[in-house]
Design a protein around this motif. Structure first.
Motif, mmCIF file in Angstrom:
data_model
loop_
_atom_site.group_PDB
_atom_site.id
_atom_site.type_symbol
_atom_site.label_atom_id
_atom_site.label_comp_id
_atom_site.label_asym_id
_atom_site.label_seq_id
_atom_site.Cartn_x
_atom_site.Cartn_y
_atom_site.Cartn_z
ATOM 1 N N TYR A 1 -9.494 8.402 10.890
ATOM 2 C CA TYR A 1 -8.672 9.075 9.874
ATOM 3 C C TYR A 1 -8.186 10.439 10.363
ATOM 4 O O TYR A 1 -7.117 10.893 9.983
ATOM 5 C CB TYR A 1 -9.443 9.217 8.561
ATOM 6 C CG TYR A 1 -9.551 7.894 7.842
ATOM 7 C CD1 TYR A 1 -8.596 7.494 6.928
ATOM 8 C CD2 TYR A 1 -10.595 7.015 8.134
ATOM 9 C CE1 TYR A 1 -8.669 6.270 6.295
ATOM 10 C CE2 TYR A 1 -10.681 5.780 7.506
ATOM 11 C CZ TYR A 1 -9.713 5.415 6.588
ATOM 12 O OH TYR A 1 -9.780 4.194 5.980
ATOM 13 N N ARG A 2 -8.999 11.076 11.198
ATOM 14 C CA ARG A 2 -8.643 12.406 11.710
ATOM 15 C C ARG A 2 -7.334 12.351 12.478
ATOM 16 O O ARG A 2 -6.581 13.313 12.511
ATOM 17 C CB ARG A 2 -9.790 12.898 12.614
ATOM 18 C CG ARG A 2 -9.625 14.296 13.166
ATOM 19 C CD ARG A 2 -9.635 15.318 12.069
ATOM 20 N NE ARG A 2 -9.347 16.651 12.564
ATOM 21 C CZ ARG A 2 -8.122 17.102 12.827
ATOM 22 N NH1 ARG A 2 -7.070 16.323 12.628
ATOM 23 N NH2 ARG A 2 -7.941 18.321 13.273
ATOM 24 N N ARG A 3 -7.084 11.209 13.107
ATOM 25 C CA ARG A 3 -5.893 11.076 13.942
ATOM 26 C C ARG A 3 -4.617 10.825 13.146
ATOM 27 O O ARG A 3 -3.515 10.936 13.676
ATOM 28 C CB ARG A 3 -6.083 9.905 14.910
ATOM 29 C CG ARG A 3 -6.784 10.275 16.188
ATOM 30 C CD ARG A 3 -6.446 9.263 17.251
ATOM 31 N NE ARG A 3 -6.737 7.921 16.799
ATOM 32 C CZ ARG A 3 -7.681 7.142 17.339
ATOM 33 N NH1 ARG A 3 -8.392 7.562 18.327
ATOM 34 N NH2 ARG A 3 -7.883 5.930 16.874
ATOM 35 N N ILE A 4 -4.751 10.434 11.879
ATOM 36 C CA ILE A 4 -3.551 10.064 11.124
ATOM 37 C C ILE A 4 -2.719 11.296 10.780
ATOM 38 O O ILE A 4 -3.225 12.260 10.200
ATOM 39 C CB ILE A 4 -3.920 9.279 9.846
ATOM 40 C CG1 ILE A 4 -4.663 7.995 10.227
ATOM 41 C CG2 ILE A 4 -2.664 8.954 9.036
ATOM 42 C CD1 ILE A 4 -5.120 7.163 9.043
ATOM 43 N N GLY A 5 -1.454 11.223 11.132
ATOM 44 C CA GLY A 5 -0.545 12.344 10.892
ATOM 45 C C GLY A 5 0.430 12.412 12.050
ATOM 46 O O GLY A 5 0.043 12.167 13.188
ATOM 47 N N GLN A 6 1.682 12.671 11.740
ATOM 48 C CA GLN A 6 2.683 12.771 12.803
ATOM 49 C C GLN A 6 3.377 14.115 12.711
ATOM 50 O O GLN A 6 3.968 14.445 11.692
ATOM 51 C CB GLN A 6 3.707 11.643 12.669
ATOM 52 C CG GLN A 6 3.103 10.299 13.006
ATOM 53 C CD GLN A 6 4.150 9.212 13.112
ATOM 54 O OE1 GLN A 6 5.305 9.477 13.426
ATOM 55 N NE2 GLN A 6 3.744 7.977 12.851
ATOM 56 N N LEU A 7 3.260 14.897 13.798
ATOM 57 C CA LEU A 7 3.879 16.214 13.774
ATOM 58 C C LEU A 7 4.231 16.655 15.186
ATOM 59 O O LEU A 7 3.798 16.038 16.157
ATOM 60 C CB LEU A 7 2.927 17.223 13.119
ATOM 61 C CG LEU A 7 1.425 17.115 13.453
ATOM 62 C CD1 LEU A 7 1.100 17.900 14.694
ATOM 63 C CD2 LEU A 7 0.613 17.619 12.276
ATOM 64 N N PRO B 1 12.473 2.888 1.258
ATOM 65 C CA PRO B 1 12.078 4.011 2.117
ATOM 66 C C PRO B 1 10.579 4.310 2.102
ATOM 67 O O PRO B 1 10.090 4.963 3.010
ATOM 68 C CB PRO B 1 12.877 5.193 1.539
ATOM 69 C CG PRO B 1 13.188 4.821 0.144
ATOM 70 C CD PRO B 1 13.337 3.333 0.148
ATOM 71 N N LEU B 2 9.863 3.849 1.099
ATOM 72 C CA LEU B 2 8.433 4.159 1.023
ATOM 73 C C LEU B 2 7.616 3.457 2.106
ATOM 74 O O LEU B 2 6.481 3.844 2.361
ATOM 75 C CB LEU B 2 7.865 3.790 -0.363
ATOM 76 C CG LEU B 2 8.106 4.806 -1.467
ATOM 77 C CD1 LEU B 2 7.652 4.248 -2.807
ATOM 78 C CD2 LEU B 2 7.372 6.118 -1.179
ATOM 79 N N LYS B 3 8.175 2.449 2.721
ATOM 80 C CA LYS B 3 7.483 1.710 3.793
ATOM 81 C C LYS B 3 6.106 1.244 3.342
ATOM 82 O O LYS B 3 5.083 1.664 3.889
ATOM 83 C CB LYS B 3 7.363 2.587 5.044
ATOM 84 C CG LYS B 3 8.693 3.049 5.618
ATOM 85 C CD LYS B 3 9.294 1.995 6.537
ATOM 86 C CE LYS B 3 10.507 2.491 7.270
ATOM 87 N NZ LYS B 3 11.736 2.511 6.476
ATOM 88 N N LEU C 1 2.593 1.929 11.297
ATOM 89 C CA LEU C 1 2.236 3.351 11.176
ATOM 90 C C LEU C 1 0.784 3.596 11.589
ATOM 91 O O LEU C 1 0.289 4.711 11.504
ATOM 92 C CB LEU C 1 2.438 3.830 9.731
ATOM 93 C CG LEU C 1 3.882 3.974 9.242
ATOM 94 C CD1 LEU C 1 3.928 4.162 7.735
ATOM 95 C CD2 LEU C 1 4.567 5.145 9.939
ATOM 96 N N TYR D 1 0.889 -1.160 0.000
ATOM 97 C CA TYR D 1 0.000 0.000 0.000
ATOM 98 C C TYR D 1 0.926 1.209 0.000
ATOM 99 O O TYR D 1 1.796 1.311 0.863
ATOM 100 C CB TYR D 1 -0.862 -0.027 1.260
ATOM 101 C CG TYR D 1 -2.148 0.773 1.213
ATOM 102 C CD1 TYR D 1 -2.496 1.539 0.107
ATOM 103 C CD2 TYR D 1 -3.030 0.752 2.289
ATOM 104 C CE1 TYR D 1 -3.686 2.253 0.082
ATOM 105 C CE2 TYR D 1 -4.226 1.464 2.276
ATOM 106 C CZ TYR D 1 -4.553 2.213 1.174
ATOM 107 O OH TYR D 1 -5.730 2.917 1.158
ATOM 108 N N SER D 2 0.764 2.071 -0.987
ATOM 109 C CA SER D 2 1.761 3.131 -1.106
ATOM 110 C C SER D 2 1.181 4.411 -1.694
ATOM 111 O O SER D 2 0.239 4.383 -2.475
ATOM 112 C CB SER D 2 2.908 2.642 -1.992
ATOM 113 O OG SER D 2 3.882 3.637 -2.090
ATOM 114 N N VAL D 3 1.775 5.526 -1.298
ATOM 115 C CA VAL D 3 1.335 6.827 -1.798
ATOM 116 C C VAL D 3 1.721 7.006 -3.264
ATOM 117 O O VAL D 3 1.106 7.759 -4.005
ATOM 118 C CB VAL D 3 1.907 7.957 -0.918
ATOM 119 C CG1 VAL D 3 3.433 8.005 -1.021
ATOM 120 C CG2 VAL D 3 1.329 9.318 -1.273
ATOM 121 N N ILE E 1 -1.911 2.714 10.084
ATOM 122 C CA ILE E 1 -2.775 3.055 8.959
ATOM 123 C C ILE E 1 -3.794 1.940 8.759
ATOM 124 O O ILE E 1 -4.910 2.177 8.335
ATOM 125 C CB ILE E 1 -1.943 3.217 7.661
ATOM 126 C CG1 ILE E 1 -0.841 4.261 7.843
ATOM 127 C CG2 ILE E 1 -2.823 3.532 6.464
ATOM 128 C CD1 ILE E 1 -1.278 5.682 7.925
#
Lengths: 284, 317
Positions: free
Chosen positions: B309-315, B246-248, B257, B221-223, B259
């Protein structure tokens, strides 16, 4: 609230150095190749006076052109990107980020702002294309979602100004999921009965066009802006199709029924006032 | 039985063939059975060695394996009966996405998924599993049908991506994907999405907003595809092998992650080696998840879907 307060910004020295390099007073238009007096272009909202070509401009400049007296308040200025994958190609993602941060004076590729347009309050999220091609990853997705949620809460119109190559590959699947996250947030606007105006500028591609940006109640594009899902080069390579003149340009999208209107940068503020006036959210 | 062997599967090929030969001989002479046992042990060991140490690129190859089961195979193997439905009621039938009404363990569901096609003719008919906007619109039509009659939706994801073409752009590829993303968030029935092969970017996600997102063990599964990523970063698409790292993009990475919710195991030599076995596993996993989701009210389901989905993101704040 404390998270509204600005925190320190990355240093801007590299950008300053670049500006200090003596540049010509004249620039060449990317479209008509005409040599034009730079100040004249700047006075003209960065539009070529000869051919109406819209030069790419940064997020700050856009916000200044739209908001009353060019003034707005910035939010979520403290959100900084991380490197969730430990991504490295030729350069480490962390180094790439630092480089762009120094160049642009931003932590990531989006500014979330609030202010008034002809006294109508409006929240605007604007992409900064010069920050990694305006690519969307964690910070951009988070700021957009917060912007939309805030607009829904305050019952204030929301506008996004897209200028992006798509999802940022350096944050992998997390970037991809920002498409879902930001598309979901548009439902909050809808539930609150708040209008969502989406402005597409050159370029709006991939994961950004295939998510929230195409979900505006009213979709406006800048003249000649490149807008689409797959890049024209990819399409040409895939099947050797030669693409027609003006393919994926704003005019092409209008013709195919994908957007509501094309508005010149000079007319945008007035057009926006008209739209906001229609939705009647006057504060005063 | 597999017909196509990837380079790293080659050592297994000989063993398979040898066992096969011995089996034929064993029909007449029972003494060979001991040898078969020995060979099978050797095979199992070899399998473990190969499949426990796959590189991200090898997994990418497995996810794209031409013998891997596709949506229609799963429909046949997992469902009691299946009634395929066609068309977006708007422009065309897009067979890169197939779907219809099915029963699983007596339970009515709507199944839809990408379909790649196995031989050249099929591949062209299914456009290599790369949908045009009408494919996504058909998918949405079927999802709405499911909602109308209160049936859960199961999507199987296996696509290189949304089709990059003139017609696709003319008919609003971006908008079609965007609308699916939004509408899947308010679909009032449980949704389970399974990446069975290639989860190619936005074209995959357009069927992938779900209450439970699963991946088969050797799916990706990849961007962005490793090829395109390499073309951008190294200006050389033949460096795809390096970009896969690196795409994991493996199931394990996606799980780490946060996801996806679950990794569904595959049979020892991969889904392509044993369609029946993988379908059986997947069926059980899907039924378990449906059972779990049945406990929630519509409101609970929708708000949990948003939050997920709202929670996805790392910052950093």
């Amino acid at each position: 609230m404390s998270w509204f307060r600005k925190k320190k910004f990355p240093k801007k020295n590299v950008a300053d150095k670049r500006v200090n390099i003596p540049e010509g007073l004249w620039i060449k238009c990317n479209n008509c190749k005409e040599i034009i007096y730079k100040k004249e272009v700047e006075r003209n909202c960065d539009i070529c006076p000869k051919c109406n070509y819209h030069f790419r401009i940064g997020a700050r400049k856009r916000l200044e052109l739209i908001y009353d007296n060019g003034q707005y308040e910035e939010f979520d200025t403290h959100l900084r990107p991380k490197d969730p994958l430990g991504f490295k190609d030729v350069v480490k993602y962390r180094d790439r980020l630092r480089d762009y941060q120094e160049r642009t004076g931003l932590w990531d590729a989006l500014i979330r702002a609030a202010g008034t347009v002809d006294d109508y309050k409006i929240i605007i999220c604007a992409f900064e294309f010069s920050f990694m091609g305006g690519s969307m990853a964690s910070v951009v997705g988070e700021k957009l979602s917060r912007g939309m949620e805030r607009a829904a809460l305050e019952k204030v119109p929301f506008m996004s100004i897209a200028s992006s190559g798509g999802a940022r590959m350096q944050e992998g699947l997390i970037s991809l999921m920002q498409m879902a996250k930001t598309s979901a947030a548009t439902i909050k606007l809808e539930e609150a009965g708040v209008p969502f105006i989406s402005l597409l500028t050159d370029p709006t591609m991939g994961g950004v066009s295939a998510s929230f940006a195409m979900l505006g109640d009213i979709i406006i594009a800048e003249p000649k802006a490149l807008i689409g899902f797959a890049g024209p080069r990819v399409i040409e390579q895939t099947r050797g199709q030669t693409l027609p003149e003006g393919f994926q340009r704003a005019e092409f999208l209008l013709e195919h029924g994908m957007i509501d209107m094309i508005v010149s940068r000079k007319e945008l503020r007035n057009k926006l006032i008209g739209i906001l006036n229609y939705f009647q959210n006057r504060l005063k | 039985m597999i017909r196509y062997y990837l380079d790293f599967e080659k050592p297994l090929q000989e063993l398979y063939q040898e066992i096969e030969r011995l089996r034929e001989l064993a029909d007449t002479n029972k003494e060979y059975r001991v040898d078969i046992k020995k060979m099978e042990k050797k095979l199992a060991k070899q399998q473990r060695e190969i499949f426990n140490n796959l590189t991200p690129w090898q997994r990418t190859q497995l996810a794209r394996h031409p013998d891997r089961p596709y949506c229609n195979d799963y429909a046949k193997l997992m469902l009691d009966d299946f009634i395929p439905l066609h068309g977006d009621r708007c422009f065309a039938e897009d067979s890169s996405i197939v779907g219809g009404l099915g029963r699983m363990d007596g339970l009515s569901i709507v199944l839809l998924g990408h379909q790649k096609g196995r031989d050249t003719k099929q591949k062209i008919a299914h456009n290599f599993g790369m949908p045009h906007p009408e494919g996504y619109r058909k998918a949405l039509r079927l999802m709405r049908l499911a909602e109308k009659f209160n049936k859960p939706v199961i999507t199987l994801i296996d696509t290189p991506g949304a089709y990059p073409g003139l017609g696709a752009e003319e008919r609003g590829q971006s908008g079609a994907i965007a609308i699916n993303l939004r509408e899947m968030f308010r679909l009032k029935v449980p949704i389970i999405a399974v990446v069975t092969g290639e989860g190619g970017s936005g074209g995959a996600l357009a069927l992938g907003v779900a209450d439970k997102v699963l991946m088969l063990e050797h799916s990706i599964y990849s961007v962005i595809s490793p090829e395109s990523c390499a073309a951008i970063l190294w200006r050389n698409s033949s460096k795809a092998k390096d970009a896969a790292e690196p795409l994991k993009l493996t199931a394990k990475d996606a799980y780490k992650l946060k996801i996806i919710d679950e990794i569904a195991p595959e049979p020892p030599c991969g889904a392509h080696h044993d369609h029946k076995a993988v379908a059986k596993i997947l069926r059980r996993v899907i039924l378990n998840n449906l059972e779990e989701l049945r406990q929630f009210s519509v409101d609970e389901l929708l708000s949990a879907r948003y939050t997920k989905y709202r929670r996805i993101g790392q910052l950093d704040e």
